[in-house]
Scaffold this motif. Sequence first.
Motif: not given
Length: 492
Positions: A73, A76-77, A240, A243-244, A415
């Motif tokens: 994630i 992904s940003r 995100p 996904t979570y 992260n």
Amino acid sequence: MTEQSPTPGRATDLRRGAIGVTGILFFVLSAQAPLTGIAGTLPVPLGLGNGGGAPAAYLLVGVMIGLFAVGFIAMSRHVTEAGGFYRYVTQGLGHPLGVGASQVAVLCYSATQAGMYGLYGVTMRGLGQQYFAVDLPWWLWALATMVLVQLLGSLNIELGAKLLAALVIAEVSLLLVFSVYMLFTGGGPQGLDPLHSFSASAFFAGAPGVALTFAIASMFGFESTAIYSNEAKDPVRTVPRATYLSVALISVFFAFVSWMFVSYYGAGKVRGVALDALQSGDATSVVFAPISATLGGWAADVLAVLLATSLLAGILAFHNGINRYFHSLGQTGVLPLWLSRTNRQKAPYTASLVQTVVTVCLVVPFALTGQDPVRTLLTWGGGVAVLSLMLLYILTSVAVVVFFRRTRLDTRPWNTLIAPIASVALLLGATVLALNNFTILIGASGTTALVLELSVVVVFTGGVALGYARRRPTAAASPTAPVTAEEAPASA
């Protein structure tokens, strides 16, 4: 070799803002084919794995994939173009390795989809015999459905999302009704007995590697949240969240439902029941019989139909995912440009057609040679897919670490460093367990297992070679050009 450029006036763009968190979530959940995952595969870890401790494997895999998702994630940003693993690995480890990952991803999803066609064909043949007195070969049902899936794959993505939503809700509802009933009535002969399903001793009983391998298989498709970046509403937030949510829902759902089936039989008896069902060739009875006994005879008929729709939903989800890989590789010049063409609905119709042809090539040989579609096509495809997925997860986690160490776009240790490294360690352990249990997973000899294992290596190596041969497009024009600190969005 220069980058291919879209022909003027020819559409290659996907439909922007076409799908939100809920739509992507249903694509992911349908790829899991919940009823197929429970009725079709749960008897294996129950009978050949760790018996009553199987539910713990789903939670453990949920934690492992959750750690992977942290780095996924974060990446992904900064990588909002479609392409999934291809884009991520390219940004972190370079274009050749990225192309190698893309080919492994196509292999993973194609093998899974082809295997599902095997079980789907058998299921539809049974339904045809029971309700319409029609006895058609399994492969004819599979080929006819490929035509339907090709049509749906060429239409707008909202239609696909709505169809998948209806199918997933139906199959999940019946499983949850049974499970909630068992929960509130106190379970079976030994009660709910959570310690015999979720304790460390329960997990490590028997052959936990088998249970862990099948739990990993239940997570197929969650990473496809990133594949729909180009079509997502506000991809920086949508991907995100989807996904979570998908990781949490999938792992908790499978752990809870499998626990209730263990409770129905009792942790001390479920292994014997599952083994008997596997040996008799009627593995689905482990799940179908309790639901019919609990909810009534009507449930057996509904379950048979929902198993078919569950498989159809999964097949369509993987079809859409593979299309997006072909479309992305066509846009970047790795594969022919015509693969990126879209139609009036902004759907990748040429990629959809090629994907259907590939599926036909995978399924037809099993039909021509008279192979059992479940014992060969389904299990072999699943085995290849598990190994492919592990390689993709490991490459992506390493790419996350390298990307953020190089760009410094996100300096959060958890992260971008700790979680990805922890996920690599767990994934390597899971890969070792998968390899150790591979012959059990595919139900074939060591020679067949070796050939299937090497197929993943060959495809990855060939993809890397293709990446070197197809020189990377220039930074100015390429969707996969390196992200710089000046042009990247701020870290959340």
